[in-house]
Each structure stands twice: as C-alpha cells, then as structure tokens.
Design an enzyme around this catalytic site. Structure first.
Site, PDB file in Angstrom:
ATOM      1  CE1 TYR A   1      -3.168  -2.871   0.215  1.00  0.00           C
ATOM      2  CE2 TYR A   1      -4.248  -1.649   1.962  1.00  0.00           C
ATOM      3  CZ  TYR A   1      -4.242  -2.695   1.066  1.00  0.00           C
ATOM      4  OH  TYR A   1      -5.295  -3.563   1.015  1.00  0.00           O
TER       5      TYR A   1
ATOM      6  CE  LYS B   1       2.104 -18.377   1.930  1.00  0.00           C
ATOM      7  NZ  LYS B   1       1.508 -19.597   2.498  1.00  0.00           N
TER       8      LYS B   1
ATOM      9  CG  ASP C   1      -7.349  -3.036   4.016  1.00  0.00           C
ATOM     10  OD1 ASP C   1      -8.291  -2.734   4.773  1.00  0.00           O
ATOM     11  OD2 ASP C   1      -7.290  -2.655   2.839  1.00  0.00           O
TER      12      ASP C   1
END
Ligand code: NAD
Length: 354
Positions: free
Chosen positions: A124, A191, A248
């Site tokens: 983002y 991850k 988010d």
C-alpha cells in the site's frame, strides 16, 4: 481542563453518525472542546483541496481527532483524505478492536481481539507501474538484469517494501499497546516462507523485539494458517499484528466475526497524533435517511476517551452500548430493528448518563 478534540464529520452518513457520537461523548460529562472542521469532496469543490492545511494544523494542535467516513470518488484524481491524513501525520498504526457485543447473535460469542496493522508500508505504499508504460518496461529489464528472472511483457507492478525501521516501530507499538491494555499475547501474521525479504523481515524483527520483552506472549503464524484458525476459533486470539495488506483484509474479516461494519471501531495512531474513525465508509446508499448505525463511531469515540486518559468514561460508553444492544428495543435496520440513528444515540447517551 477540557480536552481539545478536532471533529471532521466527513460526508455521506458521516455527519449523522458524527453528531450522534458527539452527543454520547458529551453525555459522559468529560469536558471536551470540539472544533469542527470539514474535509472531503465538498471542500475540494469549494477550495481545490479535499484536506485543507487548516485541518492538519488543527490536528497537530489538538493531537487527537475523530472523523466520520469520507467518500473517495473513483478516478477523479482526488487523493484519499484517509491516506493523506495517515501519511501527513505519520499515523503508522491502525488499531481495530473486535469484541462480541451482548444480544447480537453471531457465530462466535466471546470474541475479544484487536488487530494492529502497519499503516505505511507494504503493497500500500503506492509504488506502482502500469503495464505497457516505459517505466514498466525499464523495470522489467532491470529485474532481468538483477535477478535473472523474466517478467511477462504485459505485467503491471506493485512494489512491496517492508523496512526494519517501519517494522520495529509497529512491533514496539504493539508490545506497548498489549502491556497498557492488559493483553497477554501477540500473534504476528506473515508469509515468510514465500516472501523472504519482506514478510521474512517482518517476522524476524518481530521475533527479536518480542524476545526482548518476554512479559508479553508472542507467536508467529503464516497468514493462510492464521485465517483458517481465526474462523475456526477467534476466541483463541488476543492481539493480531499484521503488515499493511493482511491487516486490511483480516480487520474486515474480524469485524464480520462480531456483527459487521456498523459496529467496528478504529484508530490510526502515531507517536504524536491520533485519529479515531469507524471502519465503515460513507454508505451512500443510506446517506441522509437517518438510519445509519452510529455504534462504530461511538465506540471509536470511546477509544478516543481512553487515549486521552479517561478510561472510566470509555468503559461507561462500552457498557452503555452493551446494555442497549442486550435490551434489543432500540436497533437500527442493519441490526434488524427499525430505530433511527438519533434514537439509538439517545438510548446509548441515556445509558451512559444513568
Ligand atoms: P461502506 O462501508 O460505505 O458501505 C458498505 C455497506 O455497509 C453499505 O450497504 C452500507 O449501507 C453499509 N453500512 C456501512 N456503514 C454503515 C452503518 N454505520 N450503518 C448501517 N449500514 C452501514 O463501503 P463502500 O460502499 O465500499 O464505500 C462507500 C464510500 O466510502 C467510498 O467512497 C469509499 O471510498 C469510502 N470509504 C471511506 C472510508 C473512510 O473514510 N475511512 C472507509 C471505507 C470506505
């Protein structure tokens, strides 16, 4: 002395839920000096900017603000006021509690967790290259040169930077937050097995920082596994610490676990400034109808009161919301009732003052 608070009503349902929130916060008896300032599309039309400097200046003076949702018109070149506020005030932490509320049937009773999301980095950050542009072509060539890997000619790019500095401050923030709120365990999502140098860095800094503060429990879990565990048993979690994108997504998922957007409160916090706001948007489909659920913004106001050192008043607001919902008489349509925004706010205000 009164607390100085900047109030940005926003647009759509923003002014309706903002006014409701102001009434409930005033009902606590905590002295607040409200300064109301506009931002958003209407201001853009009048003044050529959606976030006039006087709004930022005033937040810098009051240090705390509460805002209603602001519509982001698609494709207008109008930069999101929310993103601009976060960047200008360095509000690097998004904090969103999810708590089961009395009397609302959801699949999961007894959920009480908080999502802490890093607000400034990751996918983002806004570094993007459109497919077919000279920049995208140059980037492909550079990537081939640097990594030996070929990317398809028709690919677009979004860059995912995660830094030591950005990660360290959000981990330290989460540790401080957990301690201050009497929460016992942080679960960091990542991850790292696929994205070694971004998520892997987030995980390793998390481990180092948490290792230095063993009074707060810590675990790290791969994000896919974490999603599965969350929907099986959200009561097993206390504080979730996540990079921007996963934060988010999972904060909306957690709002859904406890009854939806009309109830989800939030805050954007930095070391210096704090802006509280509901998770939901401006809900153009119901704007002006007087039926928006004000609870998300009222609970955001409760978080504001806790932040400015009024924990008793904050607890009274939370108990009042619980009591009104448990009673079940006064509910807005999204909660299956037929009451108006004002009726729900009045009922909560009366319970606060009782
Ligand atoms: P939304 O949250 O506004 O609405 C989604 C659905 O939830 C709608 O059906 C709406 O009626 C309902 N809803 C939302 N809040 C509610 C409430 N308090 N009470 C009852 N029902 C409620 O999401 P959207 O439609 O995707 O976005 C609308 C606009 O809001 C967009 O321009 C978007 O950019 C903006 N937005 C702003 C913020 C913010 O200012 N922080 C956050 C999200 C979206």
């Amino acid at each position: 002395m009164a607390h100085l608070v900047t109030l940005i009503p926003g647009d759509g349902i923003g002014p309706e839920v903002s006014e409701a929130t102001r009434r409930v916060l005033n009902a606590t008896g905590v002295p607040i000096e409200w300064v109301v300032l506009d931002a958003g599309a209407a201001v853009l039309e009048r003044e050529g900017t959606a976030l006039p400097p006087r709004v930022l200046d005033h937040i810098r003076r009051s240090r705390v603000a509460i805002k209603g949702p602001i519509t982001t018109p698609v494709g207008s070149g109008f930069r999101s006021v929310n993103v601009e506020l976060r960047q200008s005030l360095d509000l690097f932490a998004s904090v969103r509690p999810s708590r089961s509320l009395a009397g609302l049937p959801t699949p999961y009773p007894n959920v009480d967790l908080v999502v802490i999301r890093e607000n400034t980095e990751d996918l983002y950050q806004g570094i993007e290259f459109e497919r077919g542009t000279p920049e995208a072509r140059e980037l492909r060539e550079e990537l081939l040169r640097l990594s030996g890997r070929e990317v398809g000619e028709d690919a677009g790019f979004t860059v995912k930077p995660i830094s030591v500095t950005g990660t360290r401050r959000i981990v330290r923030f989460a540790l401080d937050f957990a301690r201050a709120q009497g929460r016992r365990r942080i679960t960091l999502g990542h991850k790292a097995n696929i994205m070694w140098f971004s998520d892997g860095l987030f995980r390793s800094i998390g481990r180092v920082e948490a290792g230095a503060h063993p009074d707060v429990g810590f675990e790290d879990v791969e994000i896919d596994q974490l999603s599965m565990r969350l929907v099986r048993d959200p009561t097993a979690f206390d504080v979730l610490l996540l990079p921007n994108l996963y934060g988010d997504i999972l904060s909306d998922l957690c709002a859904g676990l406890v009854g939806g957007l009309g109830l989800a409160a939030g805050a954007n916090l930095g070391w210096e400034y704090a802006v509280f706001e509901p998770v939901h948007g401006s809900a153009p489909d119901i704007a002006g109808a007087g039926v928006a659920n004000p609870i998300a913004m009222i609970l955001s106001g409760g978080m504001l009161l806790r932040h400015v050192g009024e924990p008793d008043a904050a607890a009274r607001i939370e108990s009042a919301v619980d009591a009104v919902l448990a009673d079940g008489e006064v509910r807005t349509p999204d909660l299956g009732g037929s009451s108006s925004t004002d009726e729900l706010a009045d009922a909560i205000g009366a319970a606060v003052a009782a």
